[in-house]
Write a protein that holds these residues in place. Structure first.
Motif, short mmCIF file in Angstrom:
data_model
loop_
_atom_site.label_atom_id
_atom_site.label_comp_id
_atom_site.label_asym_id
_atom_site.label_seq_id
_atom_site.Cartn_x
_atom_site.Cartn_y
_atom_site.Cartn_z
N SER A 1 -13.82 -1.28 1.03
CA SER A 1 -13.57 -2.68 1.38
C SER A 1 -12.10 -2.92 1.70
CB SER A 1 -14.04 -3.62 0.27
OG SER A 1 -13.33 -3.39 -0.92
N THR A 2 -11.19 -2.28 0.96
CA THR A 2 -9.75 -2.41 1.25
C THR A 2 -9.44 -1.77 2.60
OG1 THR A 2 -9.21 -2.39 -1.09
CG2 THR A 2 -7.42 -1.89 0.43
N PHE A 3 -10.01 -0.60 2.85
CA PHE A 3 -9.83 0.07 4.14
C PHE A 3 -10.25 -0.84 5.27
CE2 PHE A 3 -11.94 3.30 7.13
CZ PHE A 3 -10.80 3.49 7.89
N LYS A 4 -11.45 -1.41 5.18
CA LYS A 4 -11.95 -2.30 6.24
C LYS A 4 -11.10 -3.56 6.40
CE LYS A 4 -16.80 -0.94 6.38
NZ LYS A 4 -18.20 -1.39 6.21
N ASN A 5 -10.61 -4.11 5.29
CA ASN A 5 -9.78 -5.32 5.36
C ASN A 5 -8.41 -5.07 5.98
OD1 ASN A 5 -11.70 -7.06 4.29
ND2 ASN A 5 -11.04 -6.71 2.19
N LEU A 6 -7.82 -3.91 5.70
CA LEU A 6 -6.47 -3.61 6.20
C LEU A 6 -6.47 -3.02 7.60
CD1 LEU A 6 -4.87 -2.08 2.96
CD2 LEU A 6 -4.49 -4.35 3.92
N PHE A 7 -7.56 -2.42 8.01
CA PHE A 7 -7.65 -1.76 9.30
C PHE A 7 -7.71 -2.80 10.42
CE2 PHE A 7 -9.66 0.86 12.61
CZ PHE A 7 -8.97 2.05 12.47
N LYS A 8 -6.80 -2.74 11.37
CA LYS A 8 -6.73 -3.73 12.44
C LYS A 8 -7.69 -3.46 13.59
CE LYS A 8 -2.22 -3.06 12.62
NZ LYS A 8 -1.92 -2.27 11.45
N LEU B 1 0.85 -1.18 0.00
CA LEU B 1 0.00 0.00 0.00
C LEU B 1 0.88 1.23 0.00
CD1 LEU B 1 -2.89 1.12 0.26
CD2 LEU B 1 -2.63 0.94 2.72
N THR B 2 0.69 2.09 -0.95
CA THR B 2 1.46 3.33 -1.05
C THR B 2 0.61 4.47 -0.53
OG1 THR B 2 2.56 2.49 -3.01
CG2 THR B 2 2.69 4.87 -2.62
N PHE B 3 1.20 5.29 0.34
CA PHE B 3 0.48 6.44 0.87
C PHE B 3 0.94 7.69 0.16
CE2 PHE B 3 -1.89 4.57 4.18
CZ PHE B 3 -1.18 3.48 4.58
N ALA B 4 -0.01 8.57 -0.11
CA ALA B 4 0.30 9.85 -0.73
C ALA B 4 1.05 10.73 0.24
CB ALA B 4 -1.00 10.55 -1.15
N THR B 5 1.93 11.58 -0.29
CA THR B 5 2.62 12.53 0.57
C THR B 5 1.69 13.69 0.91
OG1 THR B 5 3.54 13.59 -1.40
CG2 THR B 5 4.91 11.96 -0.29
N SER B 6 0.66 13.87 0.14
CA SER B 6 -0.37 14.86 0.44
C SER B 6 -1.67 14.35 -0.16
CB SER B 6 0.01 16.22 -0.14
OG SER B 6 -0.22 16.22 -1.53
N PRO B 7 -2.80 14.88 0.32
CA PRO B 7 -4.09 14.42 -0.23
C PRO B 7 -4.22 14.67 -1.72
CG PRO B 7 -4.42 15.68 1.79
CD PRO B 7 -2.96 15.80 1.43
N ASN B 8 -3.45 15.59 -2.29
CA ASN B 8 -3.55 15.92 -3.72
C ASN B 8 -2.54 15.16 -4.57
OD1 ASN B 8 -5.57 17.80 -3.17
ND2 ASN B 8 -4.03 19.31 -2.59
N ASP B 9 -1.78 14.24 -4.00
CA ASP B 9 -0.76 13.49 -4.72
C ASP B 9 -1.45 12.47 -5.62
OD1 ASP B 9 1.31 11.95 -5.65
OD2 ASP B 9 2.22 11.62 -3.70
N SER B 10 -1.40 12.68 -6.93
CA SER B 10 -2.11 11.81 -7.87
C SER B 10 -1.34 10.52 -8.16
CB SER B 10 -2.37 12.57 -9.17
OG SER B 10 -1.14 12.96 -9.74
N THR B 11 -0.13 10.36 -7.61
CA THR B 11 0.64 9.14 -7.87
C THR B 11 0.20 8.00 -6.97
OG1 THR B 11 2.37 9.76 -6.29
CG2 THR B 11 2.65 10.48 -8.59
N SER B 12 -0.59 8.28 -5.97
CA SER B 12 -1.03 7.25 -5.03
C SER B 12 -2.38 6.71 -5.47
CB SER B 12 -1.14 7.86 -3.64
OG SER B 12 -1.61 6.89 -2.75
N SER B 13 -2.56 5.40 -5.38
CA SER B 13 -3.83 4.82 -5.78
C SER B 13 -4.88 5.06 -4.69
CB SER B 13 -3.67 3.32 -6.03
OG SER B 13 -3.24 2.67 -4.87
N SER B 14 -6.13 5.11 -5.11
CA SER B 14 -7.24 5.34 -4.19
C SER B 14 -7.49 4.10 -3.35
CB SER B 14 -8.48 5.66 -5.02
OG SER B 14 -9.17 6.72 -4.48
N LEU B 15 -7.99 4.31 -2.16
CA LEU B 15 -8.26 3.23 -1.23
C LEU B 15 -9.77 3.03 -1.15
CD1 LEU B 15 -6.73 1.44 0.87
CD2 LEU B 15 -7.15 3.25 2.52
N SER B 16 -10.25 1.84 -1.52
CA SER B 16 -11.69 1.57 -1.48
C SER B 16 -12.12 1.29 -0.04
CB SER B 16 -12.03 0.37 -2.35
OG SER B 16 -11.54 -0.82 -1.76
#
Length: 147
Positions: free
Chosen positions: A18-25, A1-16
């Motif tokens: 379902s992915t959020f819920k699956n990865l969140f501990k 999972l790649t995190f954006a350096t800022s909310p406007n960083d278009s190089t980072s993929s969006s997080l759905s």
């Protein structure tokens, strides 16, 4: 999972969602969950806001993940430590609340250095209990009057 350096960083993929819920501990609570009312409850009734999600983070990675999801979805964020802000800053109507109180209500002490360390969701009672065991005391307070 790649995190954006800022909310406007278009190089980072969006997080759905379902992915959020699956990865969140930690726990993600929505208005459909039976414990939703207690998840949005605050010390002051006027500070209660009907959040879209309450994310009880277990660690720093959960916090990053929640911020990433909220930025991707353009959902306003609030951080809840102890939930004692009477102005309601610990919640957000329709937003995502990153709540630190369930899993990060921690405190440790280093008796040799005579220091106590508090987690992001620690309340004074948690810090006081660990401090007292090691012969330490906490100092804190607030005032509504200045001058």
């Amino acid at each position: 999972l790649t995190f954006a350096t800022s909310p406007n960083d278009s190089t980072s993929s969006s997080l759905s969602l379902s992915t959020f819920k699956n990865l969140f501990k930690g726990d993600i609570v929505t208005p459909d969950d039976p414990d939703y009312t207690s998840a949005i409850d605050r010390w002051a009734q006027n500070a209660v806001r009907r959040a879209k999600f309450v994310a009880f983070a277990k660690d720093e990675e959960d916090i990053k993940l929640a911020i990433k999801y909220a930025c991707d979805e353009k959902i306003p964020i609030a951080i809840c430590g102890g939930g004692h802000n009477p102005a309601g800053a610990s919640s957000r109507e329709g937003g995502l609340v990153i709540d630190l109180s369930r899993y990060l209500n921690t405190a440790t002490a280093d008796p040799e250095k005579r220091l106590a360390y508090a987690g992001g969701g620690a309340r004074w009672s948690t810090v006081d209990e660990i401090a007292i065991v090691h012969g330490l005391a906490t100092v804190g307070g607030m005032t509504g009057v200045g001058g």
